[in-house]
Design a protein around this motif. Structure first.
Motif, mmCIF file in Angstrom:
data_model
loop_
_atom_site.group_PDB
_atom_site.id
_atom_site.type_symbol
_atom_site.label_atom_id
_atom_site.label_comp_id
_atom_site.label_asym_id
_atom_site.label_seq_id
_atom_site.Cartn_x
_atom_site.Cartn_y
_atom_site.Cartn_z
ATOM 1 N N LEU A 1 54.023 -14.689 -25.759
ATOM 2 C CA LEU A 1 54.846 -13.606 -25.214
ATOM 3 C C LEU A 1 56.120 -14.158 -24.580
ATOM 4 O O LEU A 1 57.188 -13.558 -24.685
ATOM 5 C CB LEU A 1 54.047 -12.826 -24.171
ATOM 6 N N ALA A 2 55.981 -15.312 -23.931
ATOM 7 C CA ALA A 2 57.132 -15.894 -23.246
ATOM 8 C C ALA A 2 58.242 -16.250 -24.226
ATOM 9 O O ALA A 2 59.422 -16.227 -23.871
ATOM 10 C CB ALA A 2 56.695 -17.129 -22.468
ATOM 11 N N VAL B 1 58.247 -10.833 -20.166
ATOM 12 C CA VAL B 1 57.299 -10.177 -21.081
ATOM 13 C C VAL B 1 55.839 -10.557 -20.762
ATOM 14 O O VAL B 1 54.988 -9.678 -20.688
ATOM 15 C CB VAL B 1 57.656 -10.469 -22.559
ATOM 16 N N PRO B 2 55.536 -11.860 -20.552
ATOM 17 C CA PRO B 2 54.147 -12.149 -20.157
ATOM 18 C C PRO B 2 53.757 -11.396 -18.882
ATOM 19 O O PRO B 2 52.605 -10.965 -18.748
ATOM 20 C CB PRO B 2 54.129 -13.664 -19.920
ATOM 21 N N GLY B 3 54.723 -11.224 -17.974
ATOM 22 C CA GLY B 3 54.451 -10.529 -16.708
ATOM 23 C C GLY B 3 53.992 -9.099 -16.930
ATOM 24 O O GLY B 3 53.122 -8.597 -16.215
ATOM 25 N N TRP B 4 54.569 -8.422 -17.955
ATOM 26 C CA TRP B 4 54.166 -7.044 -18.262
ATOM 27 C C TRP B 4 52.679 -6.956 -18.552
ATOM 28 O O TRP B 4 52.054 -5.927 -18.357
ATOM 29 C CB TRP B 4 54.917 -6.521 -19.491
ATOM 30 N N PHE B 5 52.128 -8.045 -19.104
ATOM 31 C CA PHE B 5 50.713 -8.030 -19.479
ATOM 32 C C PHE B 5 49.851 -8.776 -18.465
ATOM 33 O O PHE B 5 48.735 -9.178 -18.763
ATOM 34 C CB PHE B 5 50.545 -8.637 -20.872
ATOM 35 N N GLY B 6 50.440 -8.996 -17.279
ATOM 36 C CA GLY B 6 49.667 -9.661 -16.222
ATOM 37 C C GLY B 6 49.411 -11.127 -16.510
ATOM 38 O O GLY B 6 48.474 -11.709 -15.980
ATOM 39 N N LEU B 7 50.240 -11.753 -17.361
ATOM 40 C CA LEU B 7 50.089 -13.177 -17.652
ATOM 41 C C LEU B 7 51.268 -13.924 -17.039
ATOM 42 O O LEU B 7 52.348 -13.384 -16.972
ATOM 43 C CB LEU B 7 50.086 -13.419 -19.167
ATOM 44 N N PRO B 8 51.209 -15.170 -16.656
ATOM 45 C CA PRO B 8 49.958 -15.910 -16.527
ATOM 46 C C PRO B 8 49.250 -15.527 -15.227
ATOM 47 O O PRO B 8 49.901 -15.163 -14.279
ATOM 48 C CB PRO B 8 50.435 -17.358 -16.465
#
Lengths: 187, 452
Positions: B175-176, B444-451
């Motif tokens: 995603l990153a 974008v990773p943040g939108w999915f709660g990652l990391p």
């Protein structure tokens, strides 16, 4: 990189190639089986809860040995494939500096490089690999799901070393023959 | 510790200069270091190598290589080109954007920059030559645009990095890469825009819009868009399946890669019929050999990172670098410059494997100053190192993409180099943006709660 390989005719190379091809196919099928059975198992329990029916013929969940078998196949495919990559000179190197050498120095450097690859095969793959196999044998390590003896997994390390030596000697002789011919035929 | 560093550096440089394969170079240098510390070097190195390869996560590599080969052979190039042509082909200098967008899509789907250069380039470069775009510009554009596919997921080099950095989430890395990859692509298209404004002769393609009223013309445009999209959709679906499957938790990255193989086999062999069944052994063998080259490197590197860590060398390097400067901007610039130099003569996979364990501790210190968590820094640095080394794939003297590009475009590196310079400036600008603006990577990773 993206060129498709043709299968060689020499028996030893052909045997290794077929093993790599079979291992690669088995890898794909094995991992797909793993995902498939897990999803089917989840579907089964969901359906049993929804409609309270018995679906005994469906798998309960992921087959336990799929991941272990995949890792075993991958170690074997990688090390046999690595030996083949020496045969095809497909390993990544940095030829920038060596290409700047004087032609005669370059030939010497090339031979030394081949000898160093052989030293790697003897000292690490064969000597280290044999020790690895012995350790695993004497400790009686087994893989948990397949019940496979761990030394069988490691056996490919010294085997690969042996093939690397054979292929590297061949490459070295071919290079020496070529440079010998270059000297005889003036351009 | 000092003697270990000296032994490592000297043996590494000598072996590399002799053109010994990098995997053997790494294993050999590690072997000598273990000998110096008095261990059973043969056993330790063989053990680290075998166990370094023995990992389920790494299985994603042969699968992505295989699906990349199948997709690359499976005639997706012209379908993607048609789609890109409807999207951006009508702009002034349109073919340049078509080329760039196709390279980005193709690189993402096939996961191989070299395949993108040869497949997209062998169609787009002659086509652009015919339409009056300068030949060397076309080669430079294709070569640089193809590397963006390594930053846009799914990407094998990210799996290699996740292993080198010590189990970083592959999903988060995928995603990153999305936004930085697009930024890199936009920077490359920016050069095309500048060249068109300077009066580059190449023209855009006219869309076949029919109809007299505005409504009819709009409908005609929509129909064209739909045709282009529907042709490319089946190929693009691969990316959706992989990323969507991993994110929804239906399957792991490795399983997603296996499903990608099944899907691309279906597309290439059964649906498009561009790959014959009898070609499969050759494709499997090619994937096997490509994988083995990477695996031997990974095995050797896991030995090297073990000996480095056991001697606390990464910490020492990081302390030494922090001793030079405490300023994150200076440190990041230094790391980027060093990686750019390394990238000019070393391939991406070994460079990632060698330099990740050395530079990641420094990055963690910089991350503390910026207020990033440890896993956020690992993700951010992964994208930095990959974006950086992408530039090296296009630089003389040993850029693999540049070689292929010059081969496909029937020209020489010397002639292409002047045309490459504006693209390098654009790529470096994008790299600096990616480096100094972590939010771009982490959004974008943040939108999915990652990391986590």
């Amino acid at each position: 990189m993206s060129e498709i390989q043709t299968i060689r005719t020499r028996p030893l190379v052909k045997l290794l190639e077929i093993l790599v091809i079979l291992a690669m196919s088995a890898l794909v099928i094995d991992v797909l089986l793993g995902v498939g059975t897990r999803q089917l198992g989840m579907l089964k329990f969901w359906m049993m809860e929804q409609w309270s029916i018995s679906l005994g013929f469906l798998p309960d969940g992921q087959i336990k040995w799929s991941e272990e078998l995949a890792r075993f196949l991958m170690v074997w495919a990688s090390l046999l494939g690595a030996a083949l990559a020496f045969e095809r000179r497909a390993h990544l190197g940095v030829d920038f500096f060596a290409s700047k050498f004087h032609p005669s120095t370059r030939k010497l450097a090339q031979s030394i490089a081949h000898l160093l690859v052989m030293a790697f095969a003897v000292l690490i793959l064969i000597k280290g690999g044999v020790t690895l196999v012995e350790h695993a044998r004497s400790s009686g390590q087994m893989t948990p799901a397949l019940g496979l003896r761990k030394w069988v997994v490691y056996l490919v390390v010294p085997m690969s070393g042996l093939f690397v030596i054979i292929f590297t000697i061949e490459n070295m002789l071919a290079d020496l023959r070529r440079s010998f011919l270059d000297e005889e035929v003036p351009e | 510790m000092i003697e270990i560093i000296v032994i490592m550096l000297v043996s590494f440089v000598i072996l590399m200069a002799l053109d010994v394969p990098i995997a053997v170079t790494i294993a050999g240098a590690t072997f000598l270091c273990v000998v110096a510390t008095g261990g059973d070097a043969s056993f330790i190195v063989a053990n680290k190598m075998a166990n370094g390869i023995d990992s389920f996560t790494l299985l994603a590599i042969p699968f992505f290589v295989l699906s990349g080969l199948l997709m690359g052979q499976g005639g997706i190039a012209h379908r993607l080109i048609n789609f890109a042509a409807v999207l951006v082909g009508w702009l002034p200098g349109g073919l340049a954007y078509v080329n760039a967008v196709t390279c980005m899509l193709f690189g993402s789907i096939s996961g191989s920059a070299s395949a993108a250069v040869s497949s997209v380039g062998s169609f787009m470069i002659p086509e652009m030559n015919r339409k009056g775009y300068p030949k060397e510009f076309n080669v430079a554009l294709t070569t640089t645009a193809a590397t963006t596919g390594l930053i846009i997921p799914p990407s094998n080099i990210m799996i290699v990095y996740s292993m080198a950095a010590g189990s970083v989430s592959v999903a988060a890395l995928f995603l990153a890469g999305i936004l930085p990859g697009i930024v890199m692509g936009l920077a490359i298209m920016g050069v095309c825009l500048l060249r068109t404004m300077q009066g580059m002769t190449g023209k855009g393609e006219r869309l076949q819009v029919v109809g007299n009223t505005r409504g009819e013309r709009l409908r005609s445009v929509m129909a064209l868009l739909w045709t282009g999209f529907s042709q490319a959709a089946l190929s693009l679906l691969l990316v959706v399946i992989v990323i969507g499957g991993i994110l929804s938790g239906i399957f792991t990255a490795t399983e997603a890669a296996a499903i990608a193989v099944a899907y691309s086999f279906y597309l290439a062999v059964i649906h498009y019929k561009e790959v014959k069944l009898k070609e499969m052994p050759g494709i499997l063998l090619q994937a096997g050999i490509t994988t083995s080259v990477v695996m031997l490197l990974i095995g050797a590197s896991s030995g090297m990172s073990w000996i480095l860590a056991s001697q606390n060398i990464p910490q020492a390097v990081s302390a030494a670098l922090l001793g030079l400067s405490e300023n994150p901007i200076v440190l990041l610039l230094a790391i980027n410059l060093l990686l750019l130099v390394v990238g000019t003569f070393m391939d991406m996979t070994p460079a990632v494997l060698i330099f990740t364990p050395i530079f990641l501790p420094v990055m963690q210190k910089i991350g503390l100053i910026w207020g990033l968590t440890e896993s956020e820094v690992s993700i951010h640095f992964g994208i930095i190192i990959i974006a950086n080394l992408c530039i090296g794939l296009c630089t003389p003297p040993v850029g693999s993409c540049l070689f292929i590009g010059c081969g496909v475009g029937r020209t020489t590196i010397a002639k292409v180099t002047p045309q490459l310079i504006p693209f390098f400036i654009a790529m470096i600008a994008a790299l600096l943006l990616i480096t100094y603006w972590p939010a771009l990577t982490l959004l974008v990773p943040g939108w999915f709660g990652l990391p986590k």
